[in-house]
Design a protein around this motif. Structure first.
Motif, short mmCIF file in Angstrom:
data_model
loop_
_atom_site.label_atom_id
_atom_site.label_comp_id
_atom_site.label_asym_id
_atom_site.label_seq_id
_atom_site.Cartn_x
_atom_site.Cartn_y
_atom_site.Cartn_z
N ALA A 1 0.84 -1.21 0.00
CA ALA A 1 0.00 0.00 0.00
C ALA A 1 0.87 1.26 0.00
O ALA A 1 0.57 2.23 -0.70
CB ALA A 1 -0.92 -0.01 1.20
N ASP A 2 1.95 1.23 0.75
CA ASP A 2 2.87 2.37 0.76
C ASP A 2 3.52 2.54 -0.61
O ASP A 2 3.71 3.67 -1.08
CB ASP A 2 3.95 2.19 1.83
CG ASP A 2 3.38 2.26 3.23
OD1 ASP A 2 2.26 2.80 3.40
OD2 ASP A 2 4.05 1.75 4.17
N GLY A 3 3.87 1.43 -1.26
CA GLY A 3 4.45 1.51 -2.60
C GLY A 3 3.45 1.99 -3.63
O GLY A 3 3.81 2.72 -4.55
N LEU A 4 2.20 1.60 -3.47
CA LEU A 4 1.17 2.05 -4.40
C LEU A 4 0.82 3.52 -4.20
O LEU A 4 0.29 4.16 -5.11
CB LEU A 4 -0.08 1.18 -4.26
CG LEU A 4 0.03 -0.20 -4.89
CD1 LEU A 4 -1.16 -1.06 -4.51
CD2 LEU A 4 0.14 -0.10 -6.40
N ASP A 5 1.10 4.07 -3.03
CA ASP A 5 0.87 5.50 -2.80
C ASP A 5 1.67 6.33 -3.80
O ASP A 5 1.15 7.32 -4.33
CB ASP A 5 1.25 5.89 -1.38
CG ASP A 5 0.20 5.48 -0.37
OD1 ASP A 5 -0.94 5.19 -0.77
OD2 ASP A 5 0.54 5.44 0.85
#
Length: 117
Positions: free
Chosen positions: A107-111
């Motif tokens: 999720a952090d990477g997709l941010d």
């Protein structure tokens, strides 16, 4: 034992101790030596970042990518890991169950992907 031999043994012992201590001090501070705990933490962080990158790639390469991006943008940031878990993108190829930390890292990477789109 003669006095000369005792002195050689005494100074030899202290020289050995000082040399070993100096080597350890230099090795751990400037030589790149690490303890087992530090190397384990570094390895786990590397594996997690690799799994997060695979998760982001699985999310991006799947069908209906634009629709999923819109859905993810509409979701609160703290709930995105749940969406990723439901989609199954946090599962690595060959695994049946995902590691719970992967979905958060994904999720952090997709941010960053969402910021660009």
């Amino acid at each position: 034992m003669t006095a000369e031999t005792e002195m050689k043994i005494k100074y030899g012992f202290w020289g050995l101790m000082l040399g070993a201590g100096s080597a350890m001090f230099i090795g751990f501070n400037w030589g790149g030596w690490v303890t087992g705990k530090t190397s384990l933490a570094t390895t786990e962080a590397a594996v997690l970042s690799t799994r997060a990158a695979i998760c982001v790639a699985q999310f991006a390469k799947g069908p209906k990518y634009p629709e999923r991006v819109k859905e993810l943008k509409a979701t609160n940031s703290w709930e995105r890991s749940t969406v990723i878990e439901k989609g199954g993108w946090d599962r690595m190829p060959g695994e049946e169950k995902a590691d719970p930390t992967v979905s958060r890292a994904c999720a952090d990477g997709l941010d960053t992907v969402l910021e660009k789109s």
